[in-house]
Design an enzyme around this catalytic site. Structure first.
Site, short mmCIF file in Angstrom:
data_model
loop_
_atom_site.label_atom_id
_atom_site.label_comp_id
_atom_site.label_asym_id
_atom_site.label_seq_id
_atom_site.Cartn_x
_atom_site.Cartn_y
_atom_site.Cartn_z
N SER A 1 46.10 11.36 68.95
CA SER A 1 45.22 11.05 67.71
C SER A 1 44.26 10.19 67.76
O SER A 1 44.67 9.73 69.13
CB SER A 1 45.74 11.45 66.34
N ASP B 1 40.65 20.93 68.90
CA ASP B 1 40.24 21.03 67.90
C ASP B 1 39.48 22.30 67.40
O ASP B 1 39.03 22.86 66.00
CB ASP B 1 40.04 19.41 67.18
N LYS C 1 42.20 10.35 71.99
CA LYS C 1 41.48 10.78 72.98
C LYS C 1 40.74 10.70 73.79
O LYS C 1 40.87 11.43 74.71
CB LYS C 1 41.10 11.61 71.79
#
Length: 292
Positions: free
Chosen positions: A71, A111, A75
């Site tokens: 997270s 994601d 990243k």
């Protein structure tokens, strides 16, 4: 009933590196999936200080963690310490999952792919569609990249004209190189263009943090702009609260709405598949999260 697997000397370890990490739903998702699939593994949440990034990545090798999710703020910070990153992670300059194969660490970003897998599971395909996206941060860029890969016809991205506006514009041009669709970066202050683009869009997405935490009362666009919502598919990457003020308004306007829960689950499922080569039971996971 799922058979519980006891921890022993052969148990493999996975985890989340975040700051903070304790609130995460990822351990619930992955540990249930390990048990469901009969895999001797456990997933833990690790609170990692931002200054400990290099040591944390080294710990993956030292402790032989088989994989981790990441997270913010990790990243981007982890990239110099990895052995490889995928092509899409290179384009995004962002990694949210790492796989450890015999001490070789490879990073990827799933994601955006998870976001569209979630929509496709509900029968919504972005191919040949026009999209409007509020924000071009980490979540927004990953969704944009995945929309390009899915063959979207036009992607209109609204971003504040800050110091990195031109940098993001160049990044979007690189991401879209060789693809047939159009990607337009537009100043957030251009409300006239925003209204025009929303009116011709089939999918509208909020990728900002407006609607959660300290910003829970805020909307990602002005009222006059949001009035252009009629019957679009409207998405928010936020899943807590389950229905943001933005989604509530869109629902009242007759739109089909989705929160960020699907993105959370399906990016987890993509990580799980990459690590274990087995499928996460996504329907069970969704139900578990809703109960929690």
């Amino acid at each position: 009933m799922t058979k519980r697997i006891e921890v022993d000397g052969h148990t493999e370890l996975y985890g989340l590196f975040a700051y903070p990490a304790k609130h995460s739903l990822s351990p619930l998702m992955h540990n249930h999936s390990f048990e469901k699939n009969g895999i001797n593994a456990k997933y833990l949440a690790f609170d990692i200080g931002p200054d400990d990034t290099q040591a944390a990545i080294q710990a993956i090798k030292t402790l032989d963690l088989k994989g981790v999710n990441l997270s913010m703020p990790f990243k981007q910070k982890v990239i110099p310490y990895l052995d490889h990153i995928t092509e899409r992670a290179e384009l995004l300059q962002s990694v949210n999952v790492i796989k450890n194969e015999q001490g070789v660490l490879t990073g990827d970003s799933v994601d955006g792919a998870g976001f569209f897998e979630s929509l496709e599971a509900s029968g919504i395909n972005p191919k040949h569609q026009t999209l409007t996206i509020f924000g071009a941060g980490g979540a927004g860029l990953s969704i944009i990249q995945a929309a390009i890969d899915h063959g979207a016809k036009e992607i209109n991205v609204f971003k504040r004209h800050g110091k990195n506006f031109d940098t993001v514009k160049h990044q979007l041009e690189l991401m879209n190189d060789g693809h047939a669709g159009d990607v337009n970066l537009i100043d957030y202050d251009d409300e006239t263009t925003m209204i025009e683009k929303i009116k011709v869009s089939q999918i509208v997405i909020n990728s900002t943090n407006l609607g959660m935490g300290d910003y829970q009362a805020q909307m990602p666009a002005p009222p006059g702009v949001l009035a252009a919502l009629t019957n679009q598919v409207v998405c928010d990457v936020i899943y807590s609260p389950a229905k943001t003020k933005f989604l509530e308004f869109a629902k009242e306007q007759g739109c089909t709405i989705f929160n960020g829960l699907g993105m959370l689950v399906y990016q987890g499922a993509l990580s799980f598949k990459w690590w274990t080569n087995t499928e996460m039971p996504v329907d069970e996971i969704k139900q578990l999260i809703l109960e929690r």
